[in-house]
Design a protein around this motif. Structure first.
Motif, PDB file in Angstrom:
ATOM      1  N   VAL A   1       0.873  -1.184   0.000  1.00 11.36           N
ATOM      2  CA  VAL A   1       0.000   0.000   0.000  1.00 11.36           C
ATOM      3  C   VAL A   1       0.903   1.225   0.000  1.00 11.36           C
ATOM      4  O   VAL A   1       1.708   1.410   0.915  1.00 11.36           O
ATOM      5  CB  VAL A   1      -0.928   0.015   1.235  1.00 11.36           C
ATOM      6  N   TYR A   2       0.776   2.052  -1.043  1.00 12.24           N
ATOM      7  CA  TYR A   2       1.639   3.230  -1.143  1.00 12.24           C
ATOM      8  C   TYR A   2       1.163   4.333  -0.204  1.00 12.24           C
ATOM      9  O   TYR A   2      -0.031   4.647  -0.132  1.00 12.24           O
ATOM     10  CB  TYR A   2       1.677   3.741  -2.585  1.00 12.24           C
ATOM     11  N   GLU A   3       2.115   4.882   0.489  1.00 14.67           N
ATOM     12  CA  GLU A   3       1.848   5.930   1.470  1.00 14.67           C
ATOM     13  C   GLU A   3       1.130   7.106   0.833  1.00 14.67           C
ATOM     14  O   GLU A   3       1.543   7.617  -0.206  1.00 14.67           O
ATOM     15  CB  GLU A   3       3.185   6.383   2.064  1.00 14.67           C
ATOM     16  N   GLY A   4       0.037   7.536   1.458  1.00  9.39           N
ATOM     17  CA  GLY A   4      -0.690   8.705   1.008  1.00  9.39           C
ATOM     18  C   GLY A   4      -1.714   8.454  -0.066  1.00  9.39           C
ATOM     19  O   GLY A   4      -2.464   9.365  -0.444  1.00  9.39           O
ATOM     20  N   GLY A   5      -1.796   7.233  -0.592  1.00 12.43           N
ATOM     21  CA  GLY A   5      -2.751   6.931  -1.650  1.00 12.43           C
ATOM     22  C   GLY A   5      -4.150   6.676  -1.130  1.00 12.43           C
ATOM     23  O   GLY A   5      -4.409   6.658   0.078  1.00 12.43           O
ATOM     24  N   ALA A   6      -5.072   6.448  -2.053  1.00 10.48           N
ATOM     25  CA  ALA A   6      -6.471   6.234  -1.671  1.00 10.48           C
ATOM     26  C   ALA A   6      -6.628   4.995  -0.801  1.00 10.48           C
ATOM     27  O   ALA A   6      -7.392   4.993   0.172  1.00 10.48           O
ATOM     28  CB  ALA A   6      -7.325   6.097  -2.935  1.00 10.48           C
ATOM     29  N   GLY A   7      -5.896   3.925  -1.135  1.00  9.73           N
ATOM     30  CA  GLY A   7      -5.987   2.707  -0.337  1.00  9.73           C
ATOM     31  C   GLY A   7      -5.473   2.901   1.069  1.00  9.73           C
ATOM     32  O   GLY A   7      -6.052   2.396   2.038  1.00  9.73           O
ATOM     33  N   HIS A   8      -4.384   3.647   1.209  1.00  8.14           N
ATOM     34  CA  HIS A   8      -3.823   3.946   2.520  1.00  8.14           C
ATOM     35  C   HIS A   8      -4.833   4.711   3.371  1.00  8.14           C
ATOM     36  O   HIS A   8      -5.069   4.370   4.546  1.00  8.14           O
ATOM     37  CB  HIS A   8      -2.542   4.774   2.325  1.00  8.14           C
ATOM     38  N   ARG A   9      -5.451   5.691   2.805  1.00  8.54           N
ATOM     39  CA  ARG A   9      -6.414   6.517   3.544  1.00  8.54           C
ATOM     40  C   ARG A   9      -7.675   5.742   3.910  1.00  8.54           C
ATOM     41  O   ARG A   9      -8.305   6.015   4.932  1.00  8.54           O
ATOM     42  CB  ARG A   9      -6.785   7.749   2.719  1.00  8.54           C
ATOM     43  N   ALA A  10      -8.017   4.745   3.074  1.00  7.59           N
ATOM     44  CA  ALA A  10      -9.246   3.986   3.339  1.00  7.59           C
ATOM     45  C   ALA A  10      -9.012   2.810   4.285  1.00  7.59           C
ATOM     46  O   ALA A  10      -9.973   2.216   4.781  1.00  7.59           O
ATOM     47  CB  ALA A  10      -9.830   3.475   2.029  1.00  7.59           C
ATOM     48  N   GLY A  11      -7.743   2.455   4.522  1.00  5.30           N
ATOM     49  CA  GLY A  11      -7.456   1.372   5.445  1.00  5.30           C
ATOM     50  C   GLY A  11      -7.120   0.047   4.794  1.00  5.30           C
ATOM     51  O   GLY A  11      -7.107  -0.989   5.473  1.00  5.30           O
ATOM     52  N   LEU A  12      -6.836   0.028   3.488  1.00  4.52           N
ATOM     53  CA  LEU A  12      -6.392  -1.203   2.853  1.00  4.52           C
ATOM     54  C   LEU A  12      -5.043  -1.626   3.431  1.00  4.52           C
ATOM     55  O   LEU A  12      -4.218  -0.772   3.779  1.00  4.52           O
ATOM     56  CB  LEU A  12      -6.246  -1.009   1.344  1.00  4.52           C
ATOM     57  N   SER A  13      -4.820  -2.922   3.486  1.00  6.24           N
ATOM     58  CA  SER A  13      -3.581  -3.440   4.039  1.00  6.24           C
ATOM     59  C   SER A  13      -3.007  -4.512   3.125  1.00  6.24           C
ATOM     60  O   SER A  13      -3.728  -5.126   2.332  1.00  6.24           O
ATOM     61  CB  SER A  13      -3.805  -4.041   5.431  1.00  6.24           C
TER      62      SER A  13
END
Length: 610
Positions: A525-537
């Protein structure tokens, strides 16, 4: 042997004229189904206080403690027909009880590591690096070492041959029998491949080079491969020795094990061990340069360049190697990074690829470096020093925490090359630096007079000496610091356009995915991306996006129907639990750098060819 102005001939060349070797090994493929090598090690004059033995904890070129001793299954010792007791003093060291000698140690090694680093044995082939199978006789490392490679008795091995760059002592080339090395350091620098393999030989500036391909390779275009490798090897030999064109070895072996899907290489002083995908090799009747074949040639070029840069031009920390512990250096950005710069460059200089293909490869490297935020947190000098604990032990957070001294190191080499050429009006370049490194540190390294390694703080001063340019600001910003290199402006000076064509209107999750048996799995999960902000792991399995199934290839096709700022419902499995996440899509800000020749480039655009 090492070709040098003094024409020094190492002792190993005359090994066949010597008597009984002080240290000798006999290695047998004792159990193909059980993947066991059996080794008998004989020491003519063991230490009277009790001979100690140790198996290396790592292999030079692969900077991670691997603890090869864990693969020794059982061990016993004898002398004069009597059992000799021994004790284990640490996880990779044994000591035998005092005896008059000769002392023979018998042991088995489990060999099921299908990589270029250790040992592998089954009914299809056998492979070993000596560092993973041959105990080091402590205190006798400088003695002549002899290895008897025994033909397997299994009928399935009737057609097997031996491929190695080790000098023959009582064996015909490619045959089973006895080989020799002037000491343990040389012994572990010559991997051995056994089996039925395809073989071709070409000469590069008078030196024979063998191509050994193991594994099923239908319709392999071996003449084309030999022709391309010959061009690359001759270009590199002439690069380091433009006048004499002398190679630093008397023979070289490219040994490749072919698999369905794989990639890897490990350098040695007169050979390289490689793994590649079957689809990477050229096919008879198909003349196109595929991406896979270009990648394979780049790997061969990389490991061959190491013949000079790291096998002979070494960091001081590797001269000599401490085989039982980590060897720390902050210079791998030079030894691996510069090699990564020149590997593709010599595909271009040798004429194997054209400038457009080269710029495409260079653009991919730029994109890879810029994609991870770890480049802003760790310098290449720190990455080099931390390789034992970080680079070779990467986890799912690696893109956000570390920088590759291979890839950013190659871009530092590019920027340094362009900077030196610009500031000296073309009188100096990175080529000049490499040639001086070779003359001072590499050319005589294996001669009887010996050589020394490059000190941790010597390279900056050497570059200043060679070019006359001040390097402190460059090193502070890009080597010791974490700033991005000004490649756009540097490349523009030589007529190469640098453009970032990222699709800012296309949304993305900001993750790296892998297709895991038809499931789309989050690898990072790339830092600061949409997945990071949504809680993807990492390790989440993507199931559906707004109620539509996500294929194993990922959600890109589904995301094309959305815009940045849209919110979607994402269903994922984390372990065995189904989660529902609300994701606010962001523009895909992954870099998409493209390099191309300007419409009317100045003559300096040809610098890559010189």
């Amino acid at each position: 042997m090492l070709h040098s102005p003094a024409r020094v001939v190492p002792a190993v060349v005359s090994a066949a004229n010597l008597g009984v070797a002080p240290v000798s090994y006999r290695i047998s493929s004792s159990d193909l189904g059980g993947h066991l090598f059996t080794v008998a090690l004989t020491v003519v004059s063991p230490d009277p206080d009790g001979q100690s033995f140790a198996l290396p904890a790592w292999i030079p070129g692969s900077y991670m403690i691997r603890e090869f001793a864990r693969h020794i299954v059982r061990l016993r010792a004898e002398s004069g027909g009597k059992k000799i007791s021994f004790k284990k003093t640490d996880k990779h060291t044994w000591q035998a009880a005092p005896c008059a000698g000769p002392l023979t140690v018998h042991y088995e090694v489990y060999a099921w590591d299908l990589s270029v680093r250790a040992a592998h044995l089954d009914r299809s082939h056998g492979f070993f690096n000596s560092s993973s199978v041959f105990l080091r006789v402590l205190g006798q490392e400088q003695q002549l070492h002899e290895v008897d490679i025994v033909r397997p008795g299994d009928a399935a091995c009737a057609g097997w041959r031996v491929a190695t760059a080790l000098p023959e002592r009582n064996a015909k080339r490619y045959g089973f029998g006895t080989y020799a090395a002037s000491g343990y350091d040389e012994l572990i620098d010559h991997p051995v491949e056994m089996g039925e393999f395809v073989l071709s030989t070409f000469t590069a500036h008078g030196v024979p080079h063998d191509i050994v391909i193991s594994g099923r390779t239908p319709n392999l275009d071996l003449p084309r491969l030999a022709q391309d490798l010959k061009k690359i090897c001759e270009a590199q030999i002439a690069f380091f020795e433009p006048r004499s064109k002398r190679a630093p070895m008397q023979r070289y072996v490219f040994m490749t094990f072919v698999v369905g899907n794989g990639y890897g290489g490990l350098e040695h002083r007169a050979s390289t061990a490689l793994i590649c995908a079957r689809s990477d090799l050229p096919v008879i009747g198909k003349a196109e340069m595929t991406d896979g074949y270009r990648t394979y040639l780049g790997l061969c070029s990389h490991e061959y360049f190491h013949t000079w840069n790291v096998k002979r031009i070494k960091p001081a920390a590797f001269a000599p190697y401490d085989l039982q512990n980590e060897n720390y250096t902050s210079l791998l950005w030079l030894f691996e990074g510069f090699t990564s710069y020149y590997d593709d460059l010599f595909l271009l200089r040798s004429g194997v690829i054209d400038i457009s293909a080269y710029l495409s490869l260079l653009g991919k490297t730029v994109n890879g470096v810029l994609r991870g935020s770890g480049r802003k947190k760790q310098s290449v000098a720190e990455s080099s020093f931390d390789t034992w604990g970080k680079y070779y032990r990467q986890d799912e957070n690696a893109p956000n925490a570390i920088v590759s001294y291979y890839t950013k190191g190659s871009l530092i080499a590019l920027a340094l090359d362009l900077t030196l050429r610009a500031e000296t009006g073309g009188r100096s370049s990175l080529d000049s630096v490499m040639q001086v490194l070779w003359q001072r540190y590499g050319r005589e390294f294996y001669s009887p007079a010996g050589g020394r390694g490059l000190g941790e703080n010597e390279i900056e001063a050497l570059i200043e000496e060679v070019s006359g340019c001040r390097m402190k600001r460059f090193f502070d910003r890009y080597v010791r610091g974490t700033e991005d290199l000004p490649l756009d402006s540097l490349l523009a000076q030589v007529g190469i356009a640098y453009s970032d064509t990222r699709k800012i209107a296309v949304p993305g999750l900001g993750v790296r995915l892998s297709n895991d048996h038809g499931e789309s799995r989050v690898a990072s999960v790339y830092e600061g991306g949409a997945g990071h902000r949504a809680g993807l792991s990492a390790d989440d399995r993507l199931v559906a996006l707004d109620g539509l199934r996500i294929p194993g290839s990922g959600p890109d096709g589904l995301l094309e129907r959305y815009r940045p700022g849209d919110s979607v419902t994402l269903h994922v499995f984390r372990r065995d639990e189904l989660l529902e996440l609300r994701v606010r899509l962001r523009a895909d800000d992954a870099p998409q750098v493209k390099l191309s020749l300007a419409e009317k480039p100045p003559a300096a655009a040809n610098i890559f060819l010189r």
